[in-house]
Design a protein around this motif. Sequence first.
Motif, PDB file in Angstrom:
ATOM      1  N   ALA A 138       0.820  -1.210   0.000  1.00 47.25           N
ATOM      2  CA  ALA A 138       0.000   0.000   0.000  1.00 47.25           C
ATOM      3  C   ALA A 138       0.852   1.258   0.000  1.00 47.25           C
ATOM      4  N   TYR A 139       2.128   1.116   0.374  1.00 45.14           N
ATOM      5  CA  TYR A 139       3.016   2.276   0.387  1.00 45.14           C
ATOM      6  C   TYR A 139       3.645   2.549  -0.978  1.00 45.14           C
ATOM      7  N   ILE A 140       3.356   1.698  -1.952  1.00 44.86           N
ATOM      8  CA  ILE A 140       3.852   1.955  -3.306  1.00 44.86           C
ATOM      9  C   ILE A 140       2.938   3.000  -3.940  1.00 44.86           C
ATOM     10  N   PRO A 141       3.466   4.121  -4.375  1.00 44.63           N
ATOM     11  CA  PRO A 141       2.620   5.208  -4.889  1.00 44.63           C
ATOM     12  C   PRO A 141       1.847   4.802  -6.138  1.00 44.63           C
ATOM     13  N   TRP A 142       0.701   5.444  -6.323  1.00 39.25           N
ATOM     14  CA  TRP A 142      -0.157   5.175  -7.472  1.00 39.25           C
ATOM     15  C   TRP A 142       0.586   5.365  -8.799  1.00 39.25           C
ATOM     16  N   PRO A 143       1.366   6.447  -8.999  1.00 35.34           N
ATOM     17  CA  PRO A 143       2.078   6.586 -10.270  1.00 35.34           C
ATOM     18  C   PRO A 143       3.046   5.434 -10.547  1.00 35.34           C
ATOM     19  N   VAL A 144       3.673   4.888  -9.488  1.00 33.04           N
ATOM     20  CA  VAL A 144       4.580   3.764  -9.682  1.00 33.04           C
ATOM     21  C   VAL A 144       3.801   2.518 -10.106  1.00 33.04           C
ATOM     22  N   VAL A 145       2.655   2.274  -9.470  1.00 33.22           N
ATOM     23  CA  VAL A 145       1.826   1.123  -9.841  1.00 33.22           C
ATOM     24  C   VAL A 145       1.352   1.253 -11.286  1.00 33.22           C
ATOM     25  N   GLU A 146       0.886   2.449 -11.651  1.00 32.93           N
ATOM     26  CA  GLU A 146       0.401   2.649 -13.016  1.00 32.93           C
ATOM     27  C   GLU A 146       1.543   2.580 -14.026  1.00 32.93           C
ATOM     28  N   GLY A 151       4.142  -0.473 -18.238  1.00 39.63           N
ATOM     29  CA  GLY A 151       5.321  -1.196 -18.703  1.00 39.63           C
ATOM     30  C   GLY A 151       5.030  -2.666 -18.957  1.00 39.63           C
ATOM     31  N   ILE A 152       4.273  -3.294 -18.052  1.00 43.40           N
ATOM     32  CA  ILE A 152       3.927  -4.703 -18.224  1.00 43.40           C
ATOM     33  C   ILE A 152       3.051  -4.880 -19.463  1.00 43.40           C
ATOM     34  N   GLY A 153       2.113  -3.954 -19.685  1.00 43.79           N
ATOM     35  CA  GLY A 153       1.285  -4.032 -20.886  1.00 43.79           C
ATOM     36  C   GLY A 153       2.127  -3.969 -22.146  1.00 43.79           C
ATOM     37  N   VAL A 154       3.101  -3.078 -22.163  1.00 41.62           N
ATOM     38  CA  VAL A 154       3.992  -2.972 -23.323  1.00 41.62           C
ATOM     39  C   VAL A 154       4.806  -4.251 -23.493  1.00 41.62           C
ATOM     40  N   ILE A 155       5.318  -4.802 -22.369  1.00 47.10           N
ATOM     41  CA  ILE A 155       6.115  -6.030 -22.442  1.00 47.10           C
ATOM     42  C   ILE A 155       5.274  -7.189 -22.963  1.00 47.10           C
ATOM     43  N   VAL A 398       7.288  12.093 -13.313  1.00 44.03           N
ATOM     44  CA  VAL A 398       8.625  11.500 -13.471  1.00 44.03           C
ATOM     45  C   VAL A 398       8.629  10.058 -12.976  1.00 44.03           C
ATOM     46  N   ALA A 399       8.035   9.806 -11.811  1.00 46.33           N
ATOM     47  CA  ALA A 399       7.991   8.445 -11.267  1.00 46.33           C
ATOM     48  C   ALA A 399       7.223   7.512 -12.202  1.00 46.33           C
ATOM     49  N   PHE A 400       6.140   7.986 -12.766  1.00 48.33           N
ATOM     50  CA  PHE A 400       5.315   7.186 -13.685  1.00 48.33           C
ATOM     51  C   PHE A 400       6.098   6.806 -14.939  1.00 48.33           C
ATOM     52  N   VAL A 401       6.675   7.796 -15.587  1.00 43.70           N
ATOM     53  CA  VAL A 401       7.415   7.550 -16.833  1.00 43.70           C
ATOM     54  C   VAL A 401       8.645   6.694 -16.570  1.00 43.70           C
ATOM     55  N   ILE A 416      10.428  -1.303 -10.092  1.00 43.29           N
ATOM     56  CA  ILE A 416       9.787  -0.948  -8.823  1.00 43.29           C
ATOM     57  C   ILE A 416      10.797  -0.287  -7.895  1.00 43.29           C
ATOM     58  N   GLN A 417      12.014  -0.830  -7.842  1.00 42.39           N
ATOM     59  CA  GLN A 417      13.032  -0.256  -6.964  1.00 42.39           C
ATOM     60  C   GLN A 417      13.353   1.184  -7.369  1.00 42.39           C
ATOM     61  N   ILE A 418      13.596   1.397  -8.660  1.00 46.36           N
ATOM     62  CA  ILE A 418      13.955   2.733  -9.122  1.00 46.36           C
ATOM     63  C   ILE A 418      12.752   3.661  -9.050  1.00 46.36           C
TER      64      ILE A 418
END
Length: 571
Positions: A138-146, A151-155, A398-401, A416-418
């Motif tokens: 739950a501490y992973i920000p929404w932009p990081v999840v999205e 990225g997974i969709g592209v992969i 920036v986090a999202f991109v 996820i780490q970065i």
Amino acid sequence: MNAPGVQRSGPGALARGLGTLRSLLPQASDYTGVRRTWRGDLVAGLTVGIVALPLALAFGVSSGAGAEAGLVTAIVAGLLAAVFGGSHVQVSGPTGAMVVVLAPIVAAHGAGAAALLSVLAGIVLVALGASRLGRAVAYIPWPVVEGFTLGIGVIIFLQQVPLAVSAPVAPGQNTAVAAVAAVASAPWPRAAASLGVVALVVATTLLVPRIHRSLPASLLAILAASLGAGLLGLEVERIGALPASLPAPALPGFGISDLPSLAGPALAVAALAAIESLLSARVASGLAGPDGRTTGPYNPDRELVGQGLASVAAGLFGGMPATGAIARTAVNVRSGGRSRTASIVHALVLLGIVYLAAPLVAQIPLAALAGVLMVTAGRMVSVGTARRILGSTRQDAVAFVLTAVITVAFDLIVAIQIGLAAAALLTLRQFAKLGSVRREPIPGPAHDGDEHIAVFRLDGLMFFGAAERVLEEVTRTSSADGVEVAVLRLSQLRYLDATGAQTLVEAVRRLEARGVTVLLKGVQEQHLDLVRRVGVIAELRHHRHLFDSLDDAVEHARSHVRRARLPSATA
């Protein structure tokens, strides 16, 4: 007198422990509403089972553990994770991210290491879930999840390109590089036949819901592509021969000497399984099915326990570590899966295929499965969501991109780490701005010598991100203006950490070394113990230079200035 209280707390603690245990185990409420959703669950389970089959075989081969290990994992882990996991729609099994971690381990320790790693990592996951650490996602920000989702969709889309053009690629290549290489080396006109199958599947998948939303578009698309390829005699790759049976369960063979060398890899596998499964479950909770409704919440702690038990069982059957698979989960939801029944059916379909329908399934074109996953990947990419994030704040954009790009360029764990690091640094930068220091005028009528007194008000957050700036401001201002006494007002500090307290130590030390007497005013009760332990008060010229009232602090400062002037006045 204390004994009754202890006795009363015992049953309470026991009740809480039993409540925690119950929340981590299967419940009758898991299947509430199945009477309404069973048709959609059945269709979704059939569809996902067929889609999961070649993926399970391919991931098993890519890991070095063998096709049978991948299939065993999809069946055994898929079934147990569906029953014991914390998501109603999560589909589990071998995944590409896990293969990246497993391949070098298997190469170094042999194919049998995969089963042992599965058991060890599963035990770690169960312990993490029982410790209630699942909610850390739950501490992973929404932009990081999205960003991860994008990225997974592209992969997923890029992974299908070699199948779509019937061009094999070298194992271990980056997904984007492999896609480009596949297109460059496509064997025309054979590639045209594969692309035709993909086009048929994509068109069928998109058009069927317009006829009726309850029709199984993905399954019908696969059937149409298989029949079309057979009738036209197209030269396209098929799934091919399958293992004839499943092995009997047994403990993985290992020696005590193997455990130290596999302890580190087991922790890495467990970490990957936890992150991938929890993020997949979190993404799945926001996916909408054919009816337009999202799938609802999930229990992260129970998800870890379920994935752990699934990996342990898969290892006992000779399989490999399992995780929640976002691609198969997305197919499940898009195909109408609404309950655990769909994931259970998916595992039973795979089991049935092994024993009953292997010759028929072997004829399904791989390009047809590529088409299904391409449509699924396209639906995972939300243009509206991306637009909202990019239009929010600079640090979130920036986090999202960054997360999306690194997911495609490297792998999801690195992403996820970065992504978390970038989000944390940018957020800390914003929080640092909430910590401020400014020089205030002395309240009330002016007195002679007030120009030698500086009152500094420290506001907001005094932590490691803002401490250095505060230190520089206090020491620079005090040394530049002939200040003899500095009053530091601390009553408005909302947060103070060890670095902030050490910064106060440095500020007091520097000022006192320059002959500036430092007075502290308004140290809050919650900060007082930290201030004492770090040594702020010990650095003061006198332990009484600690005040609760600003008026008292200013009066004391004026008396210092007067005493400093007294010798020159008498001379």
